[in-house]
Design a protein around this motif. Structure first.
Motif, PDB file in Angstrom:
ATOM      1  N   ARG A 146       0.856  -1.175   0.000  1.00  0.00           N
ATOM      2  CA  ARG A 146       0.000   0.000   0.000  1.00  0.00           C
ATOM      3  C   ARG A 146       0.897   1.232   0.000  1.00  0.00           C
ATOM      4  O   ARG A 146       1.791   1.375   0.842  1.00  0.00           O
ATOM      5  CB  ARG A 146      -0.885  -0.004   1.243  1.00  0.00           C
ATOM      6  N   ILE A 147       0.676   2.120  -0.939  1.00  0.00           N
ATOM      7  CA  ILE A 147       1.480   3.344  -1.029  1.00  0.00           C
ATOM      8  C   ILE A 147       0.984   4.326   0.016  1.00  0.00           C
ATOM      9  O   ILE A 147      -0.192   4.686   0.041  1.00  0.00           O
ATOM     10  CB  ILE A 147       1.387   3.961  -2.444  1.00  0.00           C
ATOM     11  N   GLU A 148       1.909   4.744   0.885  1.00  0.00           N
ATOM     12  CA  GLU A 148       1.583   5.760   1.885  1.00  0.00           C
ATOM     13  C   GLU A 148       1.875   7.157   1.365  1.00  0.00           C
ATOM     14  O   GLU A 148       1.160   8.097   1.658  1.00  0.00           O
ATOM     15  CB  GLU A 148       2.394   5.526   3.166  1.00  0.00           C
ATOM     16  N   GLU A 149       2.955   7.257   0.609  1.00  0.00           N
ATOM     17  CA  GLU A 149       3.380   8.583   0.168  1.00  0.00           C
ATOM     18  C   GLU A 149       4.284   8.447  -1.053  1.00  0.00           C
ATOM     19  O   GLU A 149       5.066   7.507  -1.158  1.00  0.00           O
ATOM     20  CB  GLU A 149       4.144   9.233   1.315  1.00  0.00           C
TER      21      GLU A 149
ATOM     22  N   GLU B 112       1.965  -5.995   7.405  1.00  0.00           N
ATOM     23  CA  GLU B 112       3.130  -5.513   8.136  1.00  0.00           C
ATOM     24  C   GLU B 112       2.877  -4.080   8.590  1.00  0.00           C
ATOM     25  O   GLU B 112       1.973  -3.406   8.112  1.00  0.00           O
ATOM     26  CB  GLU B 112       4.384  -5.581   7.254  1.00  0.00           C
ATOM     27  N   PHE B 113       3.707  -3.622   9.513  1.00  0.00           N
ATOM     28  CA  PHE B 113       3.513  -2.291  10.067  1.00  0.00           C
ATOM     29  C   PHE B 113       4.680  -1.356   9.813  1.00  0.00           C
ATOM     30  O   PHE B 113       4.649  -0.208  10.200  1.00  0.00           O
ATOM     31  CB  PHE B 113       3.261  -2.396  11.579  1.00  0.00           C
ATOM     32  N   VAL B 114       5.713  -1.843   9.160  1.00  0.00           N
ATOM     33  CA  VAL B 114       6.918  -1.048   8.943  1.00  0.00           C
ATOM     34  C   VAL B 114       6.881  -0.438   7.543  1.00  0.00           C
ATOM     35  O   VAL B 114       6.706  -1.148   6.559  1.00  0.00           O
ATOM     36  CB  VAL B 114       8.187  -1.916   9.115  1.00  0.00           C
TER      37      VAL B 114
ATOM     38  N   SER C 241       6.023   2.895   1.314  1.00  0.00           N
ATOM     39  CA  SER C 241       4.958   1.901   1.220  1.00  0.00           C
ATOM     40  C   SER C 241       5.020   0.931   2.386  1.00  0.00           C
ATOM     41  O   SER C 241       6.026   0.828   3.079  1.00  0.00           O
ATOM     42  CB  SER C 241       5.075   1.131  -0.095  1.00  0.00           C
ATOM     43  N   VAL C 242       3.923   0.198   2.569  1.00  0.00           N
ATOM     44  CA  VAL C 242       3.819  -0.829   3.597  1.00  0.00           C
ATOM     45  C   VAL C 242       3.264  -2.084   2.937  1.00  0.00           C
ATOM     46  O   VAL C 242       2.275  -2.022   2.206  1.00  0.00           O
ATOM     47  CB  VAL C 242       2.869  -0.385   4.738  1.00  0.00           C
ATOM     48  N   ARG C 243       3.937  -3.207   3.176  1.00  0.00           N
ATOM     49  CA  ARG C 243       3.434  -4.491   2.673  1.00  0.00           C
ATOM     50  C   ARG C 243       2.215  -4.869   3.519  1.00  0.00           C
ATOM     51  O   ARG C 243       2.191  -4.652   4.720  1.00  0.00           O
ATOM     52  CB  ARG C 243       4.508  -5.570   2.769  1.00  0.00           C
ATOM     53  N   GLU C 244       1.194  -5.442   2.874  1.00  0.00           N
ATOM     54  CA  GLU C 244      -0.015  -5.825   3.592  1.00  0.00           C
ATOM     55  C   GLU C 244       0.319  -6.798   4.710  1.00  0.00           C
ATOM     56  O   GLU C 244       1.086  -7.731   4.529  1.00  0.00           O
ATOM     57  CB  GLU C 244      -1.026  -6.445   2.627  1.00  0.00           C
TER      58      GLU C 244
END
Length: 182
Positions: free
Chosen positions: A124-127, A146-148, A141-144
């Protein structure tokens, strides 16, 4: 066609244009029969075609020189992309950048390729962070599951968007460290 930033490239470009104009006029002059108002079109076309070919060769050589100059500038770490808008030097990265701004900067096709690339990788692209480096952006980005958050470099060269770790791009890593908000 690139704007001319190299003197030799600019001179060759204008020689090419000059040759085309001269051959066009010479075709009309040498294709006409003296004291008669007739035109020998085979002679006229011969001059026009010769002028077009020789002029395009000079223009082509000027383009090659311009592209080589641009590549040399990128190799040295300078962005000598005269087509790219000058980006103001900032003390921080402007956050966040909307998808519309990304589309305006990179184009709709490239933006869609980036989002599709991350969707295929279950991320998921955060920025998205625009950089002054040609055809390179940073994507947080964050892999589905995961929280990092991970920051990756996306190269938008050609028809593909290719992501890689920021560790492989020391100049971008340094730029990011210097410009990120604390």
């Amino acid at each position: 066609m690139l704007p001319r930033s190299n003197v030799i490239g600019r001179v060759l470009f204008f020689i090419g244009i000059f040759l085309m104009i001269v051959h066009f006029i010479a075709g009309i002059y040498f294709g006409s029969i003296p004291y008669q108002y007739e035109q020998v079109w085979s002679t006229t076309f011969m001059w026009w075609i010769a002028g077009f070919v020789s002029g395009m060769l000079f223009i082509g050589f000027s383009e090659i020189i311009e592209l080589l100059q641009r590549m040399l500038g990128q190799q040295k770490g300078n962005t000598v992309n005269v087509q790219e808008k000058e980006k103001p030097a900032t003390n921080h990265i402007e956050q966040p950048v909307s998808k519309e701004e990304i589309v305006n900067e990179l184009g709709e096709n490239t933006t869609n390729q980036i989002y599709e690339l991350y969707e295929m990788q279950n991320k998921r692209i955060e920025e998205i962070i625009l950089t002054p480096f040609e055809k390179k952006i940073l994507v947080k980005s964050v892999r589905e599951g995961e929280f990092v958050s991970v920051i990756e470099v996306v190269s938008t060269t050609g028809n593909d968007a290719i992501n890689s770790t920021i560790e492989k791009h020391p100049e971008l890593k340094e730029w990011y460290k210097e410009n990120k908000k604390n």
